[in-house]
Design a protein around this motif. Sequence first.
Motif, PDB file in Angstrom:
ATOM      1  N   ALA A 164       5.316   1.612   2.844  1.00 55.69           N
ATOM      2  CA  ALA A 164       4.354   2.721   2.807  1.00 55.69           C
ATOM      3  C   ALA A 164       5.045   4.071   2.964  1.00 55.69           C
ATOM      4  O   ALA A 164       6.040   4.204   3.645  1.00 55.69           O
ATOM      5  CB  ALA A 164       3.328   2.532   3.929  1.00 55.69           C
ATOM      6  N   LYS A 165       4.463   5.069   2.284  1.00 54.16           N
ATOM      7  CA  LYS A 165       5.033   6.419   2.333  1.00 54.16           C
ATOM      8  C   LYS A 165       4.566   7.181   3.559  1.00 54.16           C
ATOM      9  O   LYS A 165       5.206   8.139   3.972  1.00 54.16           O
ATOM     10  CB  LYS A 165       4.620   7.204   1.093  1.00 54.16           C
ATOM     11  CG  LYS A 165       5.229   6.693  -0.204  1.00 54.16           C
ATOM     12  CD  LYS A 165       4.647   7.488  -1.367  1.00 54.16           C
ATOM     13  CE  LYS A 165       5.113   6.945  -2.701  1.00 54.16           C
ATOM     14  NZ  LYS A 165       4.338   7.533  -3.811  1.00 54.16           N
ATOM     15  N   SER A 185       0.845  -1.198   0.000  1.00 52.32           N
ATOM     16  CA  SER A 185       0.000   0.000   0.000  1.00 52.32           C
ATOM     17  C   SER A 185       0.878   1.245   0.000  1.00 52.32           C
ATOM     18  O   SER A 185       1.867   1.295   0.725  1.00 52.32           O
ATOM     19  CB  SER A 185      -0.892   0.022   1.251  1.00 52.32           C
ATOM     20  OG  SER A 185      -1.653  -1.159   1.339  1.00 52.32           O
ATOM     21  N   GLN A 186       0.479   2.241  -0.772  1.00 54.98           N
ATOM     22  CA  GLN A 186       1.270   3.483  -0.815  1.00 54.98           C
ATOM     23  C   GLN A 186       1.180   4.233   0.516  1.00 54.98           C
ATOM     24  O   GLN A 186       2.146   4.850   0.947  1.00 54.98           O
ATOM     25  CB  GLN A 186       0.782   4.390  -1.953  1.00 54.98           C
ATOM     26  CG  GLN A 186       0.939   3.794  -3.358  1.00 54.98           C
ATOM     27  CD  GLN A 186       2.392   3.672  -3.801  1.00 54.98           C
ATOM     28  OE1 GLN A 186       3.259   4.374  -3.310  1.00 54.98           O
ATOM     29  NE2 GLN A 186       2.659   2.760  -4.735  1.00 54.98           N
TER      30      GLN A 186
END
Lengths: 203, 249, 462
Positions: A186-187, A132-133
């Motif tokens: 993730a970011k 997931s971003q």
Amino acid sequence: MSSKEDFLQSIRAGLAKRTPTAYPYIPTFEQAGIDLKAVFEKNLKLAAVDFYDVSSVEEAQKIMQERLPDVKVVCSATDEWEGNKDIDAVEQPRDLDDVGLGVFRAELGVAEMGMIWVTEKSLKVNALGYLSQHLAVLLDPAEITENMHTAYQRPGLLDANYGCFVMGSSATADIGAVLVRGAQGAKSLTLFFLKTKDDETGK
Amino acid sequence: MKVALFVPCYIDLIYPEVAIATLELLEKYNIEVIVPLNQTCCGQPTANEGDQENSAKIEKAFAENFQDLDVDYIVGPAGSCVKQIRQHFDAIPQTEKVTAMRAKTIELVQFFTDVLKITDFSNISFPHTIAIHNSCSSIRGLHITSRSEWMEPRYNKTEELLNSIKDITIKHIDRPDECCGFGGTFCVTDEAVSAKMGQDKVSDYVRNGIEYVVSPDMSCLMHQKGVSDKEKTNLKFLHVAQILNNGPF
Amino acid sequence: MKKVNVEKNAAEFIYQDDIHVTEHDKNLWNARQKRDTAAAQIPEWEELRNLASAIKEHTLTHLDQYLEQFVTNAEKRGIKVHFANDAAEHNAIAYEILSSHRVKNIIKSKSMLQEECGMTPFLEEKGIGVLETDLGERIQQLSEQIPSHIVMPAIHQTKEDIAKLFAEKIGTDPNNTDPASLNTAMRNNARPKFLLADAGMTGGNFAIAETGTFVVCTNEGNADLTASLPPLHIASIGIEKILPKAEDLGVFIRILSRSALGTPATQYTSHFTGPREGAEMHIILTDNGRSKRLAMDEFWKSLKCIRCGACMNTCPVYRRSSGLAYGATYSGPIGIIIDPTFDAKKYSELPFHSSLCGSCSEVCPVHINIAEQIMDWRKVMMKNKEVDFSRRMAFKAVGVMLGHPKLFRAVEKVAYNAINILPEAITENKTLDPWAAHRKLPDVKKETFREWYIKNRKNNEQ
């Protein structure tokens, strides 16, 4: 290719020269009267995690829509939060590659570190936490433990096949020793303090 | 009190004024000082190279000079040589005499702070800005200061002595306990790294506006001064005994 | 194997320009300072270090029992455990597992053990594609260099170096040196490859005997991607990684990243106790000289190492040399004491690449007596005559001279007003160049202290 016995034999040969030493007593180093949530929040900030006290999932969802208006695919591993990609329909972990926002409920928070604990139970598909971003995570504020010692004393903590302490988003300092968030995982990670619903399991 | 003065080889030859300052300082405090005249070296140059065979020869000579003396302490104005005696010095058999000799060997600053418990030198004036360089052996071997790697109470015995000096300004440089790169034989066998470390140390002093670098270890200063002179800075280098005794400079 | 000339390599790193050595030193010293700040915030820091050391020593002195317990528990949970005596066996086992699953491409996260075994070149030769997923490791893979630091594999490269590298290899703008943009470029380049890999390989920071769990600590999330995407996960674990109980992790997780980078923990502390549904999990337990080291009185304590890299960050010599200078999997202080156990000839010069400042021992979170072991390795090298003949002869001369007071006085006289005897005697080529290139020679006084003393304190003369 070596047998276990041969392998252990060479270790025993090495041990012949050693004198056994005792296993120490390990205290939990708990401090009297600390506010677990306040310490947890302080360390979440250090880990660049934004957090909110919310009283409903809808409130959390609204915040995420404002924070990440461009996210198209939302995949949730908790029934409380409905996304638009059904995690139970995912056949292979890589199918989660298009997820903009992954959502799950963490099982535990560690105040000392600003970390959350997740397992295959909370993620359903482990890759949700990494492909997931961005991540939105729910945590019951009652489920905060003081430090790593108290965390590892939780009965059954390592019963899951997979469990991970996650401290914010992924990060790297491998280029010029400059901290960059959003390396491979993730970011960003946004945390919502929201009590687990006891009696309304149907909802 | 009676002590034997241990004069490291390079001090005897290159920095006789440091040994003179040390001797005079001890005498000022009514300490009976004897100087074994056949002493040479502590054996560190060979011991640091792992050369036990040749270290044994030097250690034997040291023991012959010091082990039979009827003294309370063996005082040396050089942390690194004292550390060699106290913590290494294992190339010769550890007889009772040898271990007793090693145990009573002590570095000059610690002799004042820990044995004599004299830390007031307010009769001396030194109107300059100084930085203290405690050698690695003094810090991590003899614990003359607290170690920055350890979460322990902070102290600095050299600074404790110098603090009492009138008109002195003691400044802390950016990396006070970073090795200057002398390292004994390292300074020639690993010339590029040693010189770079020395240059960085000298820059740290210059950046912080230091006039004098003061140390309980002249060996580090020999290297630092070598770098500093080559770079034509105005830095000056002194042993702590020279300040506490007000000379000779 | 050719001897690594670490002094020469370090000199090349220093003299290449003014930028690399300065940046390298600054960045690593920063890490050391962050470590101090992080440690200072934990009142029980020193107690934690003592505990970590005691737990490791206890485990190592009962290693056979704990290893057996670990294997039993891991197998109970469906993990397949393999045993590799050495690097060749490790690689052969890895290849066998991969080829039996018809694996064409693997993704891997950082593993010093796999580095140590030379696994990547071995697998590539067999036709298996290997993608490093840790950013620093990927930079090193593209640079065709070994990692230069245990925790920060590409720390010897500047962002300008990396911009140039990425421009060549993945087509980024060579003038864009912004770390965030470069990171994004690699993220976008690597992700699609992650999805297609047939297997993932990781290392393991800790392995828990009572549960059969192994733990991987990373910051980038790459180990978790490596473990959670492909249907096959192989972990290479050195036998010294064993800990008795889950609660031991409380101690080690609290000190590992604080010692390494000064962060409370790594972003991800991942625990693997069994394969995920529909996937396979293998562990290759590897000895590769560790049981032999366990028998070495002076050196067995190096097995306590948790690979935090704190000794490298604090080492003034390492910071000015870069890890590549050591020509070995492990560099810096910990490398100096581990590498010779793999090849005492090739790494015979490493123990001399130290100013013996001792900061490594003091900073070590598990109290490994690194500086002492460096000295002990020097003794071994001297005794085994691994040291250059000229250096040995020079010390013989020093030993003879300083062991004979009269001879020493005679030489002092010769040196009188000329040169400093010590540096001259130990200089291999008998010139003073290694001293004088960057340093002035000290003045030699007309009168030694001994002479002054005889003149001025005659009464005390013995």
